[in-house]
Design an enzyme around this catalytic site. Structure first.
Site, mmCIF file in Angstrom:
data_model
loop_
_atom_site.group_PDB
_atom_site.id
_atom_site.type_symbol
_atom_site.label_atom_id
_atom_site.label_comp_id
_atom_site.label_asym_id
_atom_site.label_seq_id
_atom_site.Cartn_x
_atom_site.Cartn_y
_atom_site.Cartn_z
ATOM 1 N N LEU A 25 36.214 -14.536 -35.917
ATOM 2 C CA LEU A 25 35.345 -13.905 -34.876
ATOM 3 C C LEU A 25 34.488 -12.799 -35.265
ATOM 4 O O LEU A 25 34.602 -12.168 -35.964
ATOM 5 C CB LEU A 25 36.576 -13.216 -33.899
ATOM 6 C CG LEU A 25 37.393 -14.061 -33.110
ATOM 7 C CD1 LEU A 25 38.246 -13.250 -31.996
ATOM 8 C CD2 LEU A 25 36.647 -15.465 -32.485
ATOM 9 N N HIS A 26 33.216 -12.745 -34.565
ATOM 10 C CA HIS A 26 32.251 -11.803 -34.590
ATOM 11 C C HIS A 26 31.814 -11.351 -33.356
ATOM 12 O O HIS A 26 32.365 -11.632 -32.538
ATOM 13 C CB HIS A 26 31.098 -12.442 -35.615
ATOM 14 C CG HIS A 26 30.653 -13.777 -34.946
ATOM 15 N ND1 HIS A 26 29.988 -13.651 -33.827
ATOM 16 C CD2 HIS A 26 30.718 -15.010 -35.390
ATOM 17 C CE1 HIS A 26 29.587 -15.036 -33.245
ATOM 18 N NE2 HIS A 26 30.044 -15.751 -34.332
ATOM 19 N N HIS A 29 31.248 -13.768 -30.509
ATOM 20 C CA HIS A 29 32.434 -14.083 -29.653
ATOM 21 C C HIS A 29 33.031 -12.655 -28.868
ATOM 22 O O HIS A 29 33.386 -13.100 -27.867
ATOM 23 C CB HIS A 29 33.698 -14.267 -30.884
ATOM 24 C CG HIS A 29 33.375 -15.549 -31.545
ATOM 25 N ND1 HIS A 29 33.096 -15.252 -32.990
ATOM 26 C CD2 HIS A 29 33.071 -16.822 -31.162
ATOM 27 C CE1 HIS A 29 32.863 -16.540 -33.518
ATOM 28 N NE2 HIS A 29 32.925 -17.368 -32.418
ATOM 29 N N MET A 182 24.187 -14.505 -34.837
ATOM 30 C CA MET A 182 25.799 -14.146 -35.641
ATOM 31 C C MET A 182 26.318 -15.618 -35.705
ATOM 32 O O MET A 182 26.232 -16.316 -34.584
ATOM 33 C CB MET A 182 26.406 -13.482 -34.959
ATOM 34 C CG MET A 182 25.842 -11.856 -34.831
ATOM 35 S SD MET A 182 27.170 -10.690 -34.287
ATOM 36 C CE MET A 182 26.178 -9.233 -34.519
ATOM 37 N N ARG A 185 29.595 -19.059 -39.908
ATOM 38 C CA ARG A 185 28.880 -19.528 -41.172
ATOM 39 C C ARG A 185 28.057 -18.620 -42.005
ATOM 40 O O ARG A 185 27.768 -18.988 -43.222
ATOM 41 C CB ARG A 185 28.313 -20.871 -41.063
ATOM 42 C CG ARG A 185 29.148 -22.093 -40.539
ATOM 43 C CD ARG A 185 28.464 -23.153 -40.512
ATOM 44 N NE ARG A 185 29.446 -24.459 -40.228
ATOM 45 C CZ ARG A 185 29.851 -24.976 -39.140
ATOM 46 N NH1 ARG A 185 29.195 -24.638 -37.803
ATOM 47 N NH2 ARG A 185 30.764 -25.906 -39.058
HETATM 48 P P1 AMP Z 1 32.632 -21.094 -32.573
HETATM 49 O O1 AMP Z 1 33.695 -20.308 -32.784
HETATM 50 O O2 AMP Z 1 31.523 -21.035 -33.480
HETATM 51 O O3 AMP Z 1 32.799 -22.556 -32.260
HETATM 52 O O4 AMP Z 1 32.067 -20.657 -31.189
HETATM 53 C C1 AMP Z 1 32.794 -20.279 -30.082
HETATM 54 C C2 AMP Z 1 31.837 -19.866 -29.098
HETATM 55 O O5 AMP Z 1 31.187 -18.689 -29.628
HETATM 56 C C3 AMP Z 1 30.795 -20.928 -28.620
HETATM 57 O O6 AMP Z 1 30.765 -20.739 -26.992
HETATM 58 C C4 AMP Z 1 29.735 -20.538 -29.187
HETATM 59 O O7 AMP Z 1 28.532 -20.632 -28.589
HETATM 60 C C5 AMP Z 1 29.820 -18.545 -29.049
HETATM 61 N N1 AMP Z 1 28.878 -18.234 -29.865
HETATM 62 C C6 AMP Z 1 29.092 -18.373 -31.156
HETATM 63 N N2 AMP Z 1 28.116 -17.448 -31.910
HETATM 64 C C7 AMP Z 1 27.492 -16.786 -30.984
HETATM 65 C C8 AMP Z 1 26.412 -15.778 -30.635
HETATM 66 N N3 AMP Z 1 25.848 -15.284 -31.831
HETATM 67 N N4 AMP Z 1 26.176 -15.261 -29.534
HETATM 68 C C9 AMP Z 1 26.728 -15.798 -28.677
HETATM 69 N N5 AMP Z 1 27.482 -16.548 -28.333
HETATM 70 C C10 AMP Z 1 28.098 -17.122 -29.646
#
Ligand code: AMP
Length: 275
Positions: A25-26, A29, A182, A185
């Site tokens: 998480l960042h 999230h 953000m 990766r």
């Molecule tokens: P992930 O963990 O990368 O599968 O992402 C989970 C959720 O977080 C998805 O809905 C992504 O679109 C969202 N997400 C990832 N990075 C960002 C970001 N920088 N800004 C907003 N939402 C994000």
């Protein structure tokens, strides 16, 4: 905050506001979690690195996993529960977890599907499975994965009435101060590549100033390649259908996928008229 891993434990959270993630998480999230809190419903976050959305040569095994830290962050942002299932809970042996029919927006030419052939099938499979298990009343997704957001909206519409009570909420992309979107990766990037990665957000800015989709695409490719990024796509499309467009008569979206060394990054932005 509760940490849960089975379907039974999810029952009390039916009707929650749901934030699905793959963990690591960042701030992006955490912004989704804060946005979910605004619904007034208890917020449940899932942390599951879904094997079915990774291709055979992708980064499934090395994808960052840091559950303890994720739990602390989710709690600090106000989640009431984190659902962190094992793969056997999501895909029980002997059970055929169906892959929903892919919406058309998933297969628009020369975007994600062209480069990650079974990716959206895996995304639709895991998201539908999560919705069935969690039974949320709202689910929050980031515009960072813009095509994915449209795919999920279409999935919910196509599967009616299965998910008809579910509201999909979108949140704009959260960026570092210098513009980099953000992403979990980003931890793969060396210091030098982290700087080169800024070409993505710069390319999107150029696209926003372009006079036509064609010019925007040319300027994006030129910005990306001049920093030695390998471009999977740098495209301007209709903001709703992702179909190719000839002019800016309708809301449009610029979408980029590019590799900085071995790290594949995606980003996107609204271009053309915004209302
Ligand atoms: P992930 O963990 O990368 O599968 O992402 C989970 C959720 O977080 C998805 O809905 C992504 O679109 C969202 N997400 C990832 N990075 C960002 C970001 N920088 N800004 C907003 N939402 C994000």
């Amino acid at each position: 905050m509760q940490v849960i891993s089975t379907a039974d434990q999810l029952e009390p959270f039916s009707g929650c506001a749901f934030v699905p993630t793959m963990g690591a998480l960042h701030e992006g999230h955490l912004a989704l979690i804060r946005c979910a809190r605004k619904t007034g419903k208890p917020v449940v976050v899932s942390v599951f690195v879904n094997p079915t959305q990774f291709g055979p040569n992708e980064d499934f095994t090395k994808y960052p996993r840091q559950l303890e830290r994720d739990l602390e962050l989710a709690q600090s942002a106000g989640a009431v529960a984190v659902f962190a299932p094992d793969v056997d809970v999501m895909y029980p042996p002997g059970v055929d977890v169906t892959v929903p029919e892919l919406p058309g927006v998933a297969t628009q030419p020369k975007l994600e599907d062209h480069h990650r052939a079974s990716h959206f099938a895996g995304v639709c499979q895991v998201v539908a499975r999560l919705f069935d298990l969690v039974k949320p009343s709202a689910a929050v997704f980031g515009e960072k994965d813009y095509q994915q957001l449209l795919v999920i909206r279409a999935l919910v519409a196509n599967e009616a009435p299965r998910f008809s009570a579910l509201q999909i909420v979108a949140l704009p992309t959260v960026r570092e101060a210098d513009g980099l979107a953000m992403s979990s990766r980003n931890v793969y990037l060396s210091e030098v590549d982290r700087k080169r990665a800024l070409a993505l957000s710069r390319a999107l800015k150029l696209a926003q100033g372009a006079a036509s989709p064609e010019q925007a695409e040319q300027q994006m490719v030129s910005e990306l390649t001049s920093h030695d990024l390998t471009v999977d796509y740098a495209a301007v499309r209709d903001a709703e259908t992702l179909m190719p467009i000839a002019n800016f008569s309708r809301p449009a979206r610029a979408l980029i996928a590019a590799r900085v060394g071995s790290v594949r990054l995606i980003d996107n932005a609204a271009v053309g008229p915004t209302d």
